[in-house]
Design an enzyme around this catalytic site. Sequence first.
Site, PDB file in Angstrom:
ATOM      1  N   ARG A  57       0.810  -1.208   0.000  1.00 22.54           N
ATOM      2  CA  ARG A  57       0.000   0.000   0.000  1.00 22.54           C
ATOM      3  C   ARG A  57       0.850   1.267   0.000  1.00 22.54           C
ATOM      4  O   ARG A  57       0.614   2.196  -0.763  1.00 22.54           O
ATOM      5  CB  ARG A  57      -0.946   0.003   1.225  1.00 22.54           C
ATOM      6  CG  ARG A  57      -2.152  -0.932   1.115  1.00 22.54           C
ATOM      7  CD  ARG A  57      -1.804  -2.397   1.105  1.00 22.54           C
ATOM      8  NE  ARG A  57      -1.033  -2.783   2.285  1.00 22.54           N
ATOM      9  CZ  ARG A  57      -0.268  -3.880   2.365  1.00 22.54           C
ATOM     10  NH1 ARG A  57      -0.131  -4.677   1.325  1.00 22.54           N
ATOM     11  NH2 ARG A  57       0.380  -4.176   3.477  1.00 22.54           N
ATOM     12  N   CYS A  83      -5.596  -2.800   8.584  1.00 22.26           N
ATOM     13  CA  CYS A  83      -4.436  -2.098   8.034  1.00 22.26           C
ATOM     14  C   CYS A  83      -4.816  -0.636   7.877  1.00 22.26           C
ATOM     15  O   CYS A  83      -5.839  -0.334   7.237  1.00 22.26           O
ATOM     16  CB  CYS A  83      -4.031  -2.681   6.682  1.00 22.26           C
ATOM     17  SG  CYS A  83      -2.729  -1.758   5.821  1.00 22.26           S
ATOM     18  N   THR A  98      -2.922   1.877   6.392  1.00 21.58           N
ATOM     19  CA  THR A  98      -2.582   2.422   5.082  1.00 21.58           C
ATOM     20  C   THR A  98      -3.633   2.046   4.050  1.00 21.58           C
ATOM     21  O   THR A  98      -3.927   2.822   3.132  1.00 21.58           O
ATOM     22  CB  THR A  98      -1.189   1.930   4.639  1.00 21.58           C
ATOM     23  OG1 THR A  98      -0.259   2.090   5.710  1.00 21.58           O
ATOM     24  CG2 THR A  98      -0.701   2.714   3.437  1.00 21.58           C
ATOM     25  N   THR A 149       2.801   4.494   8.797  1.00 21.68           N
ATOM     26  CA  THR A 149       3.670   4.409   7.632  1.00 21.68           C
ATOM     27  C   THR A 149       3.707   5.755   6.913  1.00 21.68           C
ATOM     28  O   THR A 149       2.798   6.589   7.053  1.00 21.68           O
ATOM     29  CB  THR A 149       3.186   3.349   6.628  1.00 21.68           C
ATOM     30  OG1 THR A 149       1.919   3.774   6.075  1.00 21.68           O
ATOM     31  CG2 THR A 149       3.048   1.988   7.273  1.00 21.68           C
ATOM     32  N   LYS A 187       7.787  -6.416   9.966  1.00 24.83           N
ATOM     33  CA  LYS A 187       7.430  -7.127   8.738  1.00 24.83           C
ATOM     34  C   LYS A 187       8.481  -8.171   8.373  1.00 24.83           C
ATOM     35  O   LYS A 187       8.162  -9.163   7.706  1.00 24.83           O
ATOM     36  CB  LYS A 187       7.231  -6.145   7.581  1.00 24.83           C
ATOM     37  CG  LYS A 187       5.909  -5.384   7.639  1.00 24.83           C
ATOM     38  CD  LYS A 187       5.741  -4.509   6.415  1.00 24.83           C
ATOM     39  CE  LYS A 187       4.417  -3.747   6.404  1.00 24.83           C
ATOM     40  NZ  LYS A 187       3.237  -4.600   6.231  1.00 24.83           N
ATOM     41  N   CYS A 224      -0.402   2.204  12.721  1.00 27.71           N
ATOM     42  CA  CYS A 224       0.053   1.153  11.801  1.00 27.71           C
ATOM     43  C   CYS A 224      -0.099  -0.157  12.540  1.00 27.71           C
ATOM     44  O   CYS A 224       0.325  -0.280  13.701  1.00 27.71           O
ATOM     45  CB  CYS A 224       1.503   1.369  11.389  1.00 27.71           C
ATOM     46  SG  CYS A 224       2.185  -0.013  10.433  1.00 27.71           S
TER      47      CYS A 224
END
Length: 241
Positions: free
Chosen positions: A56, A91, A93, A134, A174, A203
């Site tokens: 994204r 999520c 984003t 993010t 991640k 986030c």
Amino acid sequence: MSVAPARGRVEVGVIGGVGPAATVCFLDLVVRHTAAERDQDHVDLVVLQHSTIPDRTAYILGRSDEDPGPVMADDARRLERLGVGFVVVPCNTAHHFTDEVAAAVDVPVLSIVDETADEVAARPGTARVGVLATSGTLAAHVYQRAFEVRGLQTLVPDDADQEAVMGIIYDQVKAGLPADVAALHAVADRLRARGADVVVLGCTELSVVAAAHDLLADDRYVDSLDVLARRTVERAGYPLR
């Protein structure tokens, strides 16, 4: 043979994999927040752990031409065909693509950003909100707009601190590596020094850190994924623990 949810309760469709660990954390939070005494008291969810959805942030920042919007919209249609009552996307984003996802289906899409903004706005004495997210989420201004319409000012990290936040999200969580919690606290403290009354973990990778290190023991943090989990339980018709 499938069993229909109890009267007044609906199945929840989850567009997951964005990221994978955050989706697992979301499911755990839903279980923990449900007032249940047996298996059958828990929320029914249909989960698409669709980890190959295009990134994204990369798309929003123009670093990739792979648009995640149509992919998530197709996932929402798949979930709708399976009979879910509403869709959630754990999520932040991805909120940038919510309108496209919502337009693809007739069932509602519960917004992690709007639910979090509502919770923060309801806190007495809150005027300025720090946001850790993010670079894609910040560039899309999803939280800035959400807080502005609720009469709140948004504070975001400076360039150096934002680089540190992105490192925690992408290079650590991640990547399946330990998070630098001290660095995260330091960024949050600098936002508070600039006047933030509360700091939003905007986030869901940071939500993974929050769950692992009990960040919510400090009530100056608000975790967007924790908010989404609680609102999901309520929206599905189940009592909160």
